[in-house]
Design an enzyme around this catalytic site. Sequence first.
Site, PDB file in Angstrom:
ATOM      1  N   CYS A  37       0.447  -1.074  -0.016  1.00 27.68           N
ATOM      2  CA  CYS A  37      -0.198   0.217  -0.434  1.00 27.68           C
ATOM      3  C   CYS A  37       0.541   1.117  -0.113  1.00 27.68           C
ATOM      4  CB  CYS A  37      -0.931  -0.126   1.316  1.00 27.68           C
ATOM      5  SG  CYS A  37      -0.386   0.439   2.489  1.00 27.68           S
ATOM      6  N   CYS A  66      -2.222   6.607   5.465  1.00 23.74           N
ATOM      7  CA  CYS A  66      -3.882   6.181   6.080  1.00 23.74           C
ATOM      8  C   CYS A  66      -4.161   6.199   7.588  1.00 23.74           C
ATOM      9  CB  CYS A  66      -3.249   4.129   6.116  1.00 23.74           C
ATOM     10  SG  CYS A  66      -3.742   3.458   6.739  1.00 23.74           S
ATOM     11  N   CYS A 110      -3.145  -2.824   8.262  1.00 29.55           N
ATOM     12  CA  CYS A 110      -2.138  -1.040   9.334  1.00 29.55           C
ATOM     13  C   CYS A 110      -1.958  -1.099  10.772  1.00 29.55           C
ATOM     14  CB  CYS A 110      -3.371  -0.349   9.074  1.00 29.55           C
ATOM     15  SG  CYS A 110      -5.022  -0.264   7.333  1.00 29.55           S
TER      16      CYS A 110
HETATM   17 FE1  FES Z   1      -1.258   0.318   4.174  1.00 27.37          FE
HETATM   18 FE2  FES Z   1      -3.203   0.665   6.008  1.00 27.37          FE
HETATM   19  S1  FES Z   1      -3.763   1.183   4.124  1.00 27.37           S
HETATM   20  S2  FES Z   1      -1.514   0.925   6.604  1.00 27.37           S
END
Ligand code: FES
Length: 171
Positions: A37, A66, A110
């Site tokens: 991500c 995020c 996350c």
């Molecule tokens: Fe990857 Fe939150 S979407 S750390």
Amino acid sequence: MIEDNLQQRIAEAIRNPKNMGELEAADAVGTVGNSQCGEMLRMWIKFKEENGRKVIDRATFQSFGCETAIAVASLATEMIRGKTAAEALSLSGEALSGDLGPLPPMKIHCSQLVEGALRSALEPSCAPAPSAATLDSSARSTNSNLLDNFTKPAQQPGGIRVVLLDPKQSK
Ligand code: FES
């Protein structure tokens, strides 16, 4: 509905995030990134002596993007205050999420980002290392800026380690 409640709790947590920013004269710094991500998170930790124990006096963080990672980092940096390094290391990403409650599968990584930064700071050798990258040694400075460090190429050995979490472990 559960998702809505989670969004509310995350929104509340990031409305007034705690412990955001660099920590001067920190005793430990850990940085992790998720290659899937693109999120990165750095945590600074400062210790103090309390009743003959070395405990965490303060922890702060910087993160890109995020909201869930920011919310978890905010809660986690509060949660680990007063704990020894070993006590803090015993906390899972789920525990560090605290009041946010259980995260949906797609958000679990996350909280693992926060757990990884904590591990990287407190016990670098136990952080996942397969994709570790090294940044230049100026990144050791507790005054260093996260964005600056991430955009500088590695120039010298021995700099701080950025641990790229294995996406397979994040599922
Ligand atoms: Fe990857 Fe939150 S979407 S750390």
